[in-house]
Design an enzyme around this catalytic site. Structure first.
Site, PDB file in Angstrom:
ATOM      1  N   HIS A 110       0.850  -1.204   0.095  1.00 43.54           N
ATOM      2  CA  HIS A 110      -0.030   0.125   0.095  1.00 43.54           C
ATOM      3  C   HIS A 110       0.791   1.278  -0.122  1.00 43.54           C
ATOM      4  O   HIS A 110       1.877   1.414   1.042  1.00 43.54           O
ATOM      5  CB  HIS A 110      -0.999  -0.010   1.279  1.00 43.54           C
ATOM      6  CG  HIS A 110      -1.888   1.265   1.232  1.00 43.54           C
ATOM      7  ND1 HIS A 110      -3.092   1.128   0.600  1.00 43.54           N
ATOM      8  CD2 HIS A 110      -1.766   2.577   1.710  1.00 43.54           C
ATOM      9  CE1 HIS A 110      -3.730   2.331   0.708  1.00 43.54           C
ATOM     10  NE2 HIS A 110      -3.017   3.007   1.556  1.00 43.54           N
ATOM     11  N   CYS A 111       0.584   2.048  -0.984  1.00 41.72           N
ATOM     12  CA  CYS A 111       1.437   3.286  -1.261  1.00 41.72           C
ATOM     13  C   CYS A 111       0.928   4.593  -0.550  1.00 41.72           C
ATOM     14  O   CYS A 111      -0.352   5.059  -1.222  1.00 41.72           O
ATOM     15  CB  CYS A 111       1.749   3.575  -2.529  1.00 41.72           C
ATOM     16  SG  CYS A 111       2.955   5.043  -3.008  1.00 41.72           S
ATOM     17  N   PHE A 112       1.221   5.068   0.545  1.00 44.11           N
ATOM     18  CA  PHE A 112       0.458   6.213   1.192  1.00 44.11           C
ATOM     19  C   PHE A 112       0.654   7.332   0.407  1.00 44.11           C
ATOM     20  O   PHE A 112       0.040   8.290   0.517  1.00 44.11           O
ATOM     21  CB  PHE A 112       1.159   6.309   2.593  1.00 44.11           C
ATOM     22  CG  PHE A 112       0.682   5.304   3.426  1.00 44.11           C
ATOM     23  CD1 PHE A 112      -0.754   5.199   4.113  1.00 44.11           C
ATOM     24  CD2 PHE A 112       1.521   4.270   3.657  1.00 44.11           C
ATOM     25  CE1 PHE A 112      -0.968   4.385   4.975  1.00 44.11           C
ATOM     26  CE2 PHE A 112       1.014   3.244   4.709  1.00 44.11           C
ATOM     27  CZ  PHE A 112      -0.101   3.264   5.217  1.00 44.11           C
ATOM     28  N   GLY A 115      -2.069   7.025  -1.829  1.00 44.51           N
ATOM     29  CA  GLY A 115      -3.430   6.734  -1.273  1.00 44.51           C
ATOM     30  C   GLY A 115      -4.116   5.534  -1.776  1.00 44.51           C
ATOM     31  O   GLY A 115      -5.230   5.315  -1.708  1.00 44.51           O
ATOM     32  N   ASN A 116      -3.183   4.376  -2.449  1.00 43.35           N
ATOM     33  CA  ASN A 116      -3.931   3.376  -3.135  1.00 43.35           C
ATOM     34  C   ASN A 116      -2.808   2.017  -2.855  1.00 43.35           C
ATOM     35  O   ASN A 116      -1.593   2.267  -2.731  1.00 43.35           O
ATOM     36  CB  ASN A 116      -3.985   3.644  -4.716  1.00 43.35           C
ATOM     37  CG  ASN A 116      -5.109   2.944  -5.409  1.00 43.35           C
ATOM     38  OD1 ASN A 116      -5.651   2.074  -4.670  1.00 43.35           O
ATOM     39  ND2 ASN A 116      -5.222   2.954  -6.566  1.00 43.35           N
TER      40      ASN A 116
END
Length: 263
Positions: A110-112, A115-116
């Site tokens: 999950h890439c902050f 946001g996805n």
């Protein structure tokens, strides 16, 4: 969980602010400083060439950033409902993300900053996003170093000149020898350098996993993957039109597994 959801909002805002500040500095400081000879050929002027190159890098970085957000990994919540009885569930390369609250196919992480989740549908755009973000940051750092060198008459011929620039500039800033705008550019130099190196390292790490046919989630869980040629693993992520994707931000799954799912 609340802290993770808050980070999922703050991190994209932070990235967009850095992008906006970089664009403003390029447009109002770096480009005007390159217009030294008005009589020179306009077509091959340093300002035009620099602006075109920066526009190419930033367009690809932001374009792939938007595609990462738009093209979410396949949502497999249907396998948890009544439709799971009519269709086979996906392979064990899935993972339930607590932040997104859904199951995604070929989950990587999950890439902050976007946001996805990064998975089967947006891995290609995520790698290109990291690549062009790294190039845009490092190129902005080079342009900023040239600007500071011209404004403050500082030579960067010595390898340690860049490392000693920050402490020296801080002392000169409090003494009034360095303006606030110049000090801000110097701080941005180190920020661009850090982001550029981080994105470059992350891009190389992701490419290595793609060549091996693995994801970060599979590595953490110790899941064994079927040995396949590295060319096939690479084509599954980048597709056959990979060269066009390097020049223009575009969504292209292009993998054999993805085509089978679409059918």
């Amino acid at each position: 969980m609340l802290a993770l959801r808050l980070l999922n909002v703050v991190a994209p805002a932070y990235f967009l602010c850095i992008s906006l500040v970089t664009f403003v500095l390029q447009l109002f400081l770096f480009l005007p400083s390159m217009r030294q000879d008005p009589a020179a050929a306009w077509l091959f002027s340093p300002a035009l060439l620099h602006g075109a190159l920066f526009l190419f890098l930033s367009t690809n970085a932001l374009g792939n950033y938007v595609l990462v957000i738009q093209n979410s990994p396949d949502d497999l919540d249907a396998c948890q409902g009544p439709s799971a009885r009519r269709a086979p569930c996906p392979p064990p390369s899935t993972h339930f993300c607590r932040v997104c609250a859904r199951v995604t196919l070929r989950h990587d992480h999950h890439c902050f900053f976007t946001g996805n989740c990064i998975g089967s549908r947006n891995m290609r755009n995520f790698v290109l996003f990291c690549l062009y973000t790294s190039l845009a940051c490092l190129y902005s750092m080079v342009a900023g170093v040239a600007y500071i060198s011209a404004v403050l008459s500082i030579s960067f011929a010595h390898p340690l000149a860049f490392l000693t620039l920050l402490p020296t500039s801080i002392s000169q800033f409090f003494s009034g020898a360095v303006l606030g705008s110049e000090m801000f550019v110097i701080l941005m130099l180190y920020l661009w350098f850090a982001i550029g190196l981080a994105c470059a390292g992350f891009c190389c790490h992701q490419l290595l996993l793609i060549l091996r046919g693995q994801t970060r989630h599979q590595v953490r869980k110790g899941v064994a993957v079927r040995a396949r040629p590295w060319r096939k693993n690479l084509q599954e992520v980048f597709g056959k039109r990979w060269l066009l994707g390097l020049l223009v931000p575009m969504f292209n799954v292009g993998g054999e597994n993805s085509k089978q799912r679409d059918k």
